[in-house]
Design a protein around this motif. Sequence first.
Motif, PDB file in Angstrom:
ATOM      1  N   VAL A 202      18.755  23.637  25.169  1.00  0.00           N
ATOM      2  CA  VAL A 202      18.134  22.226  24.870  1.00  0.00           C
ATOM      3  C   VAL A 202      19.180  21.657  24.141  1.00  0.00           C
ATOM      4  O   VAL A 202      19.483  20.295  24.401  1.00  0.00           O
ATOM      5  CB  VAL A 202      16.858  22.233  24.367  1.00  0.00           C
ATOM      6  CG1 VAL A 202      16.507  21.091  23.930  1.00  0.00           C
ATOM      7  CG2 VAL A 202      16.000  23.041  25.208  1.00  0.00           C
ATOM      8  N   LEU A 203      19.646  22.188  22.999  1.00  0.00           N
ATOM      9  CA  LEU A 203      20.605  21.678  22.019  1.00  0.00           C
ATOM     10  C   LEU A 203      21.938  21.241  22.739  1.00  0.00           C
ATOM     11  O   LEU A 203      22.567  20.157  22.500  1.00  0.00           O
ATOM     12  CB  LEU A 203      20.908  22.463  21.131  1.00  0.00           C
ATOM     13  CG  LEU A 203      19.510  22.733  19.945  1.00  0.00           C
ATOM     14  CD1 LEU A 203      20.159  23.860  19.046  1.00  0.00           C
ATOM     15  CD2 LEU A 203      19.368  21.167  19.050  1.00  0.00           C
ATOM     16  N   ILE A 204      22.533  22.309  23.737  1.00  0.00           N
ATOM     17  CA  ILE A 204      23.507  21.774  24.406  1.00  0.00           C
ATOM     18  C   ILE A 204      23.234  20.697  25.491  1.00  0.00           C
ATOM     19  O   ILE A 204      24.229  19.628  25.409  1.00  0.00           O
ATOM     20  CB  ILE A 204      24.034  23.001  25.033  1.00  0.00           C
ATOM     21  CG1 ILE A 204      24.545  24.140  24.383  1.00  0.00           C
ATOM     22  CG2 ILE A 204      25.129  22.567  26.280  1.00  0.00           C
ATOM     23  CD1 ILE A 204      24.988  25.438  24.978  1.00  0.00           C
TER      24      ILE A 204
ATOM     25  N   LEU B 247      13.064  25.007  32.454  1.00  0.00           N
ATOM     26  CA  LEU B 247      13.867  24.786  33.372  1.00  0.00           C
ATOM     27  C   LEU B 247      13.023  23.740  34.457  1.00  0.00           C
ATOM     28  O   LEU B 247      13.504  22.751  34.756  1.00  0.00           O
ATOM     29  CB  LEU B 247      14.134  25.970  34.352  1.00  0.00           C
ATOM     30  CG  LEU B 247      14.822  25.682  35.766  1.00  0.00           C
ATOM     31  CD1 LEU B 247      16.223  25.203  35.307  1.00  0.00           C
ATOM     32  CD2 LEU B 247      15.133  27.200  36.315  1.00  0.00           C
ATOM     33  N   ALA B 248      11.654  23.832  34.401  1.00  0.00           N
ATOM     34  CA  ALA B 248      10.615  23.138  35.130  1.00  0.00           C
ATOM     35  C   ALA B 248      10.427  21.697  34.434  1.00  0.00           C
ATOM     36  O   ALA B 248      10.554  20.639  34.979  1.00  0.00           O
ATOM     37  CB  ALA B 248       9.215  23.852  35.300  1.00  0.00           C
ATOM     38  N   ALA B 249      10.604  21.806  33.125  1.00  0.00           N
ATOM     39  CA  ALA B 249      10.788  20.513  32.355  1.00  0.00           C
ATOM     40  C   ALA B 249      11.867  19.402  32.813  1.00  0.00           C
ATOM     41  O   ALA B 249      11.783  18.326  32.661  1.00  0.00           O
ATOM     42  CB  ALA B 249      10.550  20.457  30.830  1.00  0.00           C
ATOM     43  N   TYR B 250      12.931  20.203  32.869  1.00  0.00           N
ATOM     44  CA  TYR B 250      14.223  19.246  33.278  1.00  0.00           C
ATOM     45  C   TYR B 250      14.152  19.143  34.800  1.00  0.00           C
ATOM     46  O   TYR B 250      14.246  18.061  35.238  1.00  0.00           O
ATOM     47  CB  TYR B 250      15.511  20.491  33.250  1.00  0.00           C
ATOM     48  CG  TYR B 250      16.017  20.277  31.690  1.00  0.00           C
ATOM     49  CD1 TYR B 250      15.721  19.103  31.024  1.00  0.00           C
ATOM     50  CD2 TYR B 250      16.121  21.507  31.057  1.00  0.00           C
ATOM     51  CE1 TYR B 250      16.146  19.087  29.430  1.00  0.00           C
ATOM     52  CE2 TYR B 250      16.737  21.646  29.876  1.00  0.00           C
ATOM     53  CZ  TYR B 250      16.392  20.401  28.978  1.00  0.00           C
ATOM     54  OH  TYR B 250      16.668  20.520  27.589  1.00  0.00           O
ATOM     55  N   SER B 251      13.703  20.293  35.775  1.00  0.00           N
ATOM     56  CA  SER B 251      13.600  19.946  37.120  1.00  0.00           C
ATOM     57  C   SER B 251      12.835  21.078  37.892  1.00  0.00           C
ATOM     58  O   SER B 251      13.189  22.001  37.906  1.00  0.00           O
ATOM     59  CB  SER B 251      14.967  19.924  37.795  1.00  0.00           C
ATOM     60  OG  SER B 251      14.871  19.928  38.998  1.00  0.00           O
ATOM     61  N   TRP B 252      11.598  20.452  38.198  1.00  0.00           N
ATOM     62  CA  TRP B 252      10.598  21.403  38.943  1.00  0.00           C
ATOM     63  C   TRP B 252      11.217  22.066  40.260  1.00  0.00           C
ATOM     64  O   TRP B 252      10.831  23.201  40.467  1.00  0.00           O
ATOM     65  CB  TRP B 252       9.375  20.843  38.828  1.00  0.00           C
ATOM     66  CG  TRP B 252       9.287  19.687  40.024  1.00  0.00           C
ATOM     67  CD1 TRP B 252       9.386  18.255  39.649  1.00  0.00           C
ATOM     68  CD2 TRP B 252       8.925  19.676  41.455  1.00  0.00           C
ATOM     69  NE1 TRP B 252       9.337  17.474  40.653  1.00  0.00           N
ATOM     70  CE2 TRP B 252       9.184  18.599  41.853  1.00  0.00           C
ATOM     71  CE3 TRP B 252       9.023  20.653  42.379  1.00  0.00           C
ATOM     72  CZ2 TRP B 252       9.003  18.105  43.054  1.00  0.00           C
ATOM     73  CZ3 TRP B 252       8.828  20.401  43.573  1.00  0.00           C
ATOM     74  CH2 TRP B 252       8.724  19.087  44.047  1.00  0.00           C
ATOM     75  N   GLN B 253      11.856  21.271  40.795  1.00  0.00           N
ATOM     76  CA  GLN B 253      12.653  21.801  42.001  1.00  0.00           C
ATOM     77  C   GLN B 253      13.412  22.906  41.791  1.00  0.00           C
ATOM     78  O   GLN B 253      13.404  24.020  42.446  1.00  0.00           O
ATOM     79  CB  GLN B 253      13.353  20.543  42.820  1.00  0.00           C
ATOM     80  CG  GLN B 253      12.663  19.435  42.865  1.00  0.00           C
ATOM     81  CD  GLN B 253      12.676  18.333  42.239  1.00  0.00           C
ATOM     82  OE1 GLN B 253      12.713  18.545  40.824  1.00  0.00           O
ATOM     83  NE2 GLN B 253      12.138  17.131  42.540  1.00  0.00           N
ATOM     84  N   LEU B 254      14.390  22.762  40.815  1.00  0.00           N
ATOM     85  CA  LEU B 254      15.461  23.904  40.551  1.00  0.00           C
ATOM     86  C   LEU B 254      14.491  25.376  40.136  1.00  0.00           C
ATOM     87  O   LEU B 254      15.155  26.177  40.056  1.00  0.00           O
ATOM     88  CB  LEU B 254      16.441  23.557  39.477  1.00  0.00           C
ATOM     89  CG  LEU B 254      17.414  22.498  40.146  1.00  0.00           C
ATOM     90  CD1 LEU B 254      18.331  22.000  38.878  1.00  0.00           C
ATOM     91  CD2 LEU B 254      18.268  22.791  41.307  1.00  0.00           C
TER      92      LEU B 254
ATOM     93  N   SER C 239      20.194  14.720  35.180  1.00  0.00           N
ATOM     94  CA  SER C 239      21.637  14.200  34.196  1.00  0.00           C
ATOM     95  C   SER C 239      22.541  15.415  34.063  1.00  0.00           C
ATOM     96  O   SER C 239      22.345  16.482  34.619  1.00  0.00           O
ATOM     97  CB  SER C 239      21.438  13.861  32.911  1.00  0.00           C
ATOM     98  OG  SER C 239      20.859  14.828  31.947  1.00  0.00           O
ATOM     99  N   SER C 240      23.810  15.120  34.051  1.00  0.00           N
ATOM    100  CA  SER C 240      24.849  16.278  33.754  1.00  0.00           C
ATOM    101  C   SER C 240      24.412  17.488  32.772  1.00  0.00           C
ATOM    102  O   SER C 240      24.602  18.359  33.134  1.00  0.00           O
ATOM    103  CB  SER C 240      26.282  15.612  33.474  1.00  0.00           C
ATOM    104  OG  SER C 240      26.558  14.582  34.658  1.00  0.00           O
ATOM    105  N   GLY C 241      24.098  16.612  31.832  1.00  0.00           N
ATOM    106  CA  GLY C 241      23.581  17.611  30.582  1.00  0.00           C
ATOM    107  C   GLY C 241      22.461  18.531  31.242  1.00  0.00           C
ATOM    108  O   GLY C 241      22.528  19.784  30.847  1.00  0.00           O
ATOM    109  N   GLU C 242      21.541  17.811  31.992  1.00  0.00           N
ATOM    110  CA  GLU C 242      20.343  18.827  32.228  1.00  0.00           C
ATOM    111  C   GLU C 242      20.819  19.616  33.222  1.00  0.00           C
ATOM    112  O   GLU C 242      20.219  20.952  33.296  1.00  0.00           O
ATOM    113  CB  GLU C 242      19.410  17.678  32.738  1.00  0.00           C
ATOM    114  CG  GLU C 242      18.630  17.074  31.767  1.00  0.00           C
ATOM    115  CD  GLU C 242      17.734  15.927  32.203  1.00  0.00           C
ATOM    116  OE1 GLU C 242      16.764  15.215  31.716  1.00  0.00           O
ATOM    117  OE2 GLU C 242      17.830  15.402  33.736  1.00  0.00           O
ATOM    118  N   LEU C 243      21.804  19.444  34.129  1.00  0.00           N
ATOM    119  CA  LEU C 243      22.203  20.431  34.984  1.00  0.00           C
ATOM    120  C   LEU C 243      22.836  21.491  34.465  1.00  0.00           C
ATOM    121  O   LEU C 243      22.587  22.839  34.798  1.00  0.00           O
ATOM    122  CB  LEU C 243      23.200  19.479  36.162  1.00  0.00           C
ATOM    123  CG  LEU C 243      23.748  20.848  37.248  1.00  0.00           C
ATOM    124  CD1 LEU C 243      22.677  21.244  37.942  1.00  0.00           C
ATOM    125  CD2 LEU C 243      24.740  19.686  38.140  1.00  0.00           C
TER     126      LEU C 243
END
Length: 596
Positions: A55-57, A172-179, A292-296
Amino acid sequence: MTTSQQPIDGTEVAPVGALAVLRRGLLVTPELRSGWLVVVFLGMSVAAGRLIIPVLIQRSLDQGVLGPDGTKPSVVLVGAVIVLIVVIMAALLSWYSQRLLIQRAELAIAGLRTRTFRHIHDLSIADHNQTQRGTLLARVTSDAEALARFATWGMLSWIIQPMIIVGSFVVLAAYSWQLAIIAFICYLPVMPILRFIQRRQFRAHRELRTSVSTLLSGFSETITGAAVIRSYGAEDRALSVLQQSNQHRYRAALLTNGYQATVSVVGDVFGAIALAAVLVVGVTQRVEWGISSGELIACLFLTTLLHEPFAELGETLGDSQEAAAGWDKILGLLDQEPDVSETTSGRDLPSGPLSVHADELWFAYRNSEPVLRDVSVVLPAGSSVAIVGETGSGKTTFANLLCRLADPTQGTLYLAETPLTSVSHESRLASVRMVPQDGFLFDTTVRENIRYGRTGASDDQILASIERLDLTSWVARLPQGLDTRVGQRGESLSVGERQLVALARAALADPGLLVLDEATSAVDPETDRALSKAIGVLASSRTVVSVAHRLSTAESADIILVFDDGRIVEQGHHDELVKANGRYSKLHQAWLGATR
């Protein structure tokens, strides 16, 4: 998964599962449950520390490098400092939790070993006769060590790793539930595969624990019997037996390690598949899904983070299975009910010589024919009694009952008109002592071996017991006197000298009933005279029951009990039994013929 738990006598009992064994093991090991909430809190803190790093990254990248305002070194620096602090804190918490668990584990193993040791000594002589010593040794050594390895890290791992797995999927689901769904599908086969392996792994580890017990028994027997093996040139045969046990352990270890290697590969393979799937789908669908790139990159970190707990759980599973197998063996031993149940508030025996009254005694070892059959006899206090009979007639069994190494199957045994089962443990130990046939000694000095007769006895009391038996000159001839070390099982001394030390130990104890199991080995005339004189002194002030292998002992006894097929077929004095021309007369004539 279930397997058959075997008690130490080898009989089958109900199947027991690995999880059931671990649960019950925790119940009988309270030291591992102590401070459990602290360990859980520390585990949660370690898991949270690892989860916050991605998350920090992500925030550093999206806000400090790839944000709309361009690069912001201060944001990156702050993020890096926070990551560093989190990593250090997580490491410190992990170190402290590990240290705490090691302390708990060592305390638990020490307590478990102590309870197992005490239980082994509470078991009946039948259990000891039917069990290899190496098997009992394995319970308090290698089986306990298997528990130690699990308790020092495995228990903490079962707290941290599932939390990391669940937390990683949540973030991970918070960033992308699909991933998150893609990663979940990739890792989904891991659990049934691990479960499939676990079903076989527990059985393999249990077989490994059995093979270790067999190997220890083999080594113990060959080392103890080294003199016999060498004198008979049986080295090749002994080596062949050891090689078979060693091969058994080798095959069992290969099987368990094979399962362990498979578990590690499973984690690596599915971890690589999940990382590749998240990377490919994330890169191709990043714009459509608004990532976003950071989220990926954070998603990739989280997917990579998932790989470690899955792989580590595989290793932890192996340690848990080994611990369960070791615990299963120990629990099987602890489940063996002692045949002798000590009373908590028993009666005390009077001081001085004790009378003996056996009332219709029957005794049978487990699942066998009776060894004693309807034995009834009254022995006056202060009498000298010799028990004679052929091998297997029940002489030693009767002597063991007098010392309460076992209880009669039927009937009652009285000492000083008090049922032996009603006598307090402390009073019985103080009033009844046995000098065994081999005069067993511990690997320490002559002084300390004699002191076993009475805990806390002073040196003056030890010297008094030696003088009472007129053994002062014999002690003076020893290399270091009372400080002479006797070696393992007293092998630095002769058979007769070991008996002398055992008699001095009995004199220090000063019991009201002394049970002697005569040594059958020949001794030199001087030692034989010392033994006879010492026994005569001991017999003068107490009741003495001797299992007489040499009928010269019976000739001087007040009462002779003749055993045959578990029964007393004759009793009386030497002269009257010889004149009766019965069983004793025939034994005596045969003994006279053998000594001429």
